[in-house]
Write a protein that holds these residues in place. Structure first.
Motif, PDB file in Angstrom:
ATOM      1  N   ASP A  14       0.382  -1.039  -0.036  1.00 36.20           N
ATOM      2  CA  ASP A  14      -0.018  -0.214  -0.298  1.00 36.20           C
ATOM      3  C   ASP A  14       0.987   1.703   0.191  1.00 36.20           C
ATOM      4  OD1 ASP A  14      -2.173  -1.091   0.137  1.00 36.20           O
ATOM      5  OD2 ASP A  14      -2.881  -1.305   1.778  1.00 36.20           O
ATOM      6  N   ALA A  15       2.477   1.036   0.819  1.00 35.18           N
ATOM      7  CA  ALA A  15       2.896   2.247   0.668  1.00 35.18           C
ATOM      8  C   ALA A  15       3.529   2.549  -0.871  1.00 35.18           C
ATOM      9  CB  ALA A  15       3.682   1.951   2.082  1.00 35.18           C
ATOM     10  N   LYS A  16       3.698   1.663  -1.247  1.00 37.76           N
ATOM     11  CA  LYS A  16       4.196   1.859  -2.546  1.00 37.76           C
ATOM     12  C   LYS A  16       3.754   2.089  -3.912  1.00 37.76           C
ATOM     13  CE  LYS A  16       6.770  -2.494  -3.858  1.00 37.76           C
ATOM     14  NZ  LYS A  16       6.908  -3.386  -4.267  1.00 37.76           N
ATOM     15  N   ARG A  17       2.064   1.284  -3.206  1.00 43.68           N
ATOM     16  CA  ARG A  17       0.859   2.019  -4.204  1.00 43.68           C
ATOM     17  C   ARG A  17       0.657   3.708  -3.979  1.00 43.68           C
ATOM     18  NH1 ARG A  17      -0.780  -2.092  -7.726  1.00 43.68           N
ATOM     19  NH2 ARG A  17       0.341  -3.873  -7.519  1.00 43.68           N
ATOM     20  N   GLY A  18       0.569   3.895  -3.184  1.00 41.52           N
ATOM     21  CA  GLY A  18      -0.377   4.834  -2.137  1.00 41.52           C
ATOM     22  C   GLY A  18      -1.613   4.622  -2.033  1.00 41.52           C
ATOM     23  N   ASN A  19      -1.852   3.402  -1.894  1.00 41.69           N
ATOM     24  CA  ASN A  19      -3.142   3.094  -1.174  1.00 41.69           C
ATOM     25  C   ASN A  19      -3.228   3.300   0.107  1.00 41.69           C
ATOM     26  OD1 ASN A  19      -3.587   2.649  -3.594  1.00 41.69           O
ATOM     27  ND2 ASN A  19      -3.261  -0.103  -3.657  1.00 41.69           N
ATOM     28  N   PHE A  20      -4.554   3.928   0.822  1.00 48.80           N
ATOM     29  CA  PHE A  20      -4.367   4.391   1.758  1.00 48.80           C
ATOM     30  C   PHE A  20      -4.356   2.475   2.967  1.00 48.80           C
ATOM     31  CE2 PHE A  20      -7.304   2.750   5.268  1.00 48.80           C
ATOM     32  CZ  PHE A  20      -6.859   4.059   6.213  1.00 48.80           C
TER      33      PHE A  20
END
Lengths: 201, 290
Positions: free
Chosen positions: B207-213
């Motif tokens: 999620d951190a990599k993709r910028g997801n919540f």
């Protein structure tokens, strides 16, 4: 009326020792420490009453009597009918919040807390208690921590925070005790081997 | 859907492992019979747990052997006789459908393509399940919408977001009636909370990599790696939920599934949590021996 032997989970020809062991195990299971501030505390309390009565009925060899004066069971815990309530003898601004929490009226407690302008240590503590009752354990810990840092001398707040850092409490049967799994097995194996040796002769 | 709620196999007695497998196969069979072949693919451990938990102490078991598409030659042992199997099957269809819907809406087009196809395949099954359990369907839809709103505003309270998912799962307790309903509600609530947090920890890196919540990232202000303090806090809160599940479960009458369920609660779930924090959940999921 339930069969007292069934309540304790033992057979009708169980020895005194077996009955006592089964009773102690169940008393450990439904101990109030495992249902501290728990929405199901009333059910655990009922269970405890049931096993106390069953134990009394068996050990005295009588039918059910609700006399508690000379009961032979250990009568663990649940001394006050409310389980572990918030002392509402405090008076002051938050007395109403405490009584709302005790009676399980969480939305009213929340409403009172939100409308209060006095954000002191007690407010944070009660906010933590409210969160805890909702199952919001992470937020509860943060509020308790804040209450303790604002008033480090208060025992009630410290105890609450302590309970959170311990992850609460739950019953574990002996075979699932932390770190003792192999030990318990070893003991069993040793006993079985010993028994085999005895039989051989 | 997740597969976090599973027994610790090496510590299960062989007879209990056989029982667990039989329940797993029965749930698969129920899914196939009631919702058609595509529904069999959504089978997982979490709903097997639900089926075992919902198995009433007064519901007798009928054990038998049946063929299945995966094993057409050797018949597999199965156990029927509980309404819980049907309920778990129906709920898993509904939940999976809404999770797919979520991914169709949030993921980029090509990544969501698989979800789109799966949703099409599950279409008929979902219609059937929806007609059978309209209340649960409505509840899942509402809770997931609320969860989505919290995610949009990047909510920093882990409990607030976890609460919506937990409330969704605790709706599975409806219709049990009386004391049992209260007990199931508590178990499912904290089960949902536990799953939500464990899943967030598991997905953190991606999620951190993709910028997801991600609820855990949001809780700790966007830190991409957990320090000792954060890890301890999360472990404490997960263990606490688990303890509340155990205390609630102790109030239910014993059934033939108690030994398997206790293995899951006392050993399986702690092991999964530990593995997720170490980033080794994949090994457990793929059955790599320890």
């Amino acid at each position: 009326m339930n069969d007292p032997y069934k309540v304790l989970g033992v057979s009708h020809n169980a020895s005194q020792e077996e009955i006592k062991k089964a009773y102690r195990e169940l008393a450990r299971k439904y101990h109030p420490d495992n249902y501290h501030d728990n929405p199901l505390a009333d059910l655990a309390q009922e269970k405890m009453k049931e096993i106390n009565e069953a134990y009394d009925a068996i050990t005295k060899g009588t039918a059910y009597t609700s006399s508690s004066s000379n009961s032979s069971s250990y009568n663990y815990g649940y001394s006050n009918s409310q389980g572990s309530g918030y002392q509402s003898g405090y008076g002051g601004e938050f007395a109403q919040v405490r009584s709302a929490l005790n009676s399980g009226n969480l939305s009213y407690a929340e409403q009172l807390l939100n409308s209060s302008s006095n954000r002191n240590a007690e407010w944070h503590f009660l906010m933590g208690s409210l969160c805890y009752r909702k199952g919001w354990l992470d937020d509860a810990r943060s509020y308790y921590q804040r209450a303790v840092s604002m008033d480090p001398s208060n025992n009630e707040y410290r105890q609450a925070l302590n309970y959170m850092t311990m992850s609460g409490n739950a019953y574990r049967p002996a075979r699932y005790e932390y770190g003792s799994q192999t030990d318990a097995c070893d003991i069993c194996t040793a006993l079985m081997c010993a028994q085999l040796c005895c039989r051989c002769r | 859907m997740f597969g976090y709620i599973r027994p610790l196999r090496p510590e299960l007695k062989v007879k209990d492992f056989d029982r667990f497998k039989a329940c797993y196969c029965s749930l698969c069979h129920t899914l196939g019979k009631e919702y058609g072949l595509p529904a069999r693919f959504i089978l997982n451990y979490d709903f097997t747990f639900m089926a075992m938990l919902l198995w009433g102490e007064d519901e007798p078991e009928t054990c038998c052997k049946k063929r299945c598409p995966v094993s057409p030659v050797h018949k597999k042992p199965m156990c029927f006789g509980s309404e819980g199997l049907s309920v778990s099957a129906g709920y898993s269809v509904i939940l999976t459908r809404w999770k797919l819907m979520d991914s169709v809406r949030d993921d980029p087009f090509f990544k969501a393509l698989g979800s789109r196809i799966a949703m099409l395949l599950l279409g008929r099954a979902y219609k059937k399940a929806q007609a059978k359990y309209p209340d649960f369907d409505r509840c899942v839809r509402e809770r997931l919408t609320e969860l989505d709103e919290l995610e949009q505003e990047n909510c920093s309270s882990l409990d607030r977001t976890a609460d919506r998912f937990a409330a969704l799962l605790s709706a599975a307790s409806q219709n049990a009636g009386g004391e049992k309903e209260r007990i199931y509600e508590q178990i499912f609530y904290h089960m949902g909370r536990w799953i939500y947090i464990v899943d967030a920890v598991n997905d953190m890196e991606e999620d951190a990599k993709r910028g997801n919540f991600n609820a855990v990232l949001a809780r700790y202000g966007g830190k991409t790696e957990l320090g000792d303090v954060e890890t301890r806090e999360l472990k404490v809160t997960l263990t606490h939920s688990l303890n509340l599940i155990i205390s609630a479960y102790g109030l239910l009458p014993k059934t033939n599934w108690t030994d398997v369920i206790e293995n899951i609660l006392y050993l399986g779930m702690p092991q999964v949590a530990e593995a997720v924090f170490k980033g080794e959940f994949k090994n457990i999921r793929d059955g790599v021996p320890r």
